[in-house]
Design an enzyme around this catalytic site. Structure first.
Site, mmCIF file in Angstrom:
data_model
loop_
_atom_site.group_PDB
_atom_site.id
_atom_site.type_symbol
_atom_site.label_atom_id
_atom_site.label_comp_id
_atom_site.label_asym_id
_atom_site.label_seq_id
_atom_site.Cartn_x
_atom_site.Cartn_y
_atom_site.Cartn_z
ATOM 1 N N SER A 123 0.837 -1.196 0.000
ATOM 2 C CA SER A 123 0.000 0.000 0.000
ATOM 3 C C SER A 123 0.877 1.253 0.000
ATOM 4 C CB SER A 123 -0.963 -0.047 1.190
ATOM 5 O OG SER A 123 -1.907 0.991 1.134
ATOM 6 N N ASP A 138 -5.116 8.738 -0.250
ATOM 7 C CA ASP A 138 -5.208 8.888 1.200
ATOM 8 C C ASP A 138 -5.747 10.220 1.704
ATOM 9 O OD1 ASP A 138 -4.170 6.371 1.392
ATOM 10 O OD2 ASP A 138 -2.120 7.038 1.764
ATOM 11 N N HIS A 160 -4.564 -0.393 -4.372
ATOM 12 C CA HIS A 160 -5.987 -0.617 -4.061
ATOM 13 C C HIS A 160 -6.891 -0.190 -5.218
ATOM 14 C CE1 HIS A 160 -4.769 -1.315 0.093
ATOM 15 N NE2 HIS A 160 -4.214 -0.124 0.146
#
Length: 234
Positions: A123, A138, A160
């Site tokens: 990630s 984010d 993701h």
């Protein structure tokens, strides 16, 4: 020669923490049993560095590694310089990069990895291996001195990655956000990594791991699909 394992995330479907990564890591680190791994925990906003270190130690116990968080060092970069392997955990990419700058880790990590020290991250830990963090997903946004990252993989990474929109969602899809990024940054390449995928970087080549293809987007959202198990020059 660079040797990196960049993973989209810490979980896949309903698997427990880092479980789906264990076969990759067992092969990637087959020659490093008992060796020291410098772990960078800065992305973990909702847990302390101690807690994050323990979580990763427990999850990777079967690999027989000595995992030590960089916050254990008088100077955090001391742990990097003493390590046989470098690992960077997921979480908030802005917080991660900000503290990497504050503790002067970027040059130290870059030098070690370019000299052959294995690097793995998931990630946010994959994101910072790229050229910048400008395709992170984010929040909260904190402000590092620069969005420029390690540039060990000299392109953008979007972990993701999920294609399309959920029913009832009226915000931008991931493709639309990446399209906007490429309008502003038309010379960039963005590697969109779905859940459960990874890139194994060896020198100037990358191999796609996992159950899904990785998508490479360029200007005007031209798509170059990197198939599972394929190897390409980057």
């Amino acid at each position: 020669m660079k040797n990196m394992l960049l993973m989209s995330g810490s979980k896949y479907k309903d698997t427990a923490y880092l479980v789906h990564t264990l076969p990759w890591l067992a092969q990637f680190l087959a020659d490093y049993k008992g060796k020291k791994v410098a772990f960078v925990p800065y992305a973990g906003v909702r847990r302390s560095f101690d807690e994050y270190e323990t979580t990763v130690q427990n999850a990777l116990q079967s690999l027989e590694l000595e995992i030590v968080s960089v916050h254990r060092g008088k100077q955090h970069r001391d742990i990097i310089e003493q390590a046989d392997v470098i690992a960077i955990g997921g979480g908030n990419t802005f917080c991660l990069l900000k503290q990497m700058y504050e503790h002067d880790l970027l040059d130290a990590i870059r030098a070690k990895v370019n000299s052959g020290t294995p690097y793995f991250g998931w990630s946010a830990g994959a994101n910072v291996a790229g050229s910048s963090i400008m395709t992170t997903n984010d929040m909260p946004i904190t402000y590092p001195p620069s969005f420029n990252a390690l540039n060990l993989f000299p392109h953008q990474i979007n972990p993701h990655f999920i294609s399309g929109k959920m029913q009832g969602h009226n915000g931008e899809s991931r493709e639309e956000r990446l399209e906007e990024f490429l309008i502003v940054n038309p010379q960039s390449l963005v590697y969109a990594m779905p859940e459960g995928t990874a890139l194994h970087i060896q020198g100037e080549q990358a191999t796609v791991l996992g159950a899904q293809d990785i998508l490479c987007f360029s200007e005007k959202m031209q798509l170059d699909t990197k198939a599972v198990n394929s190897t390409f020059n980057y």
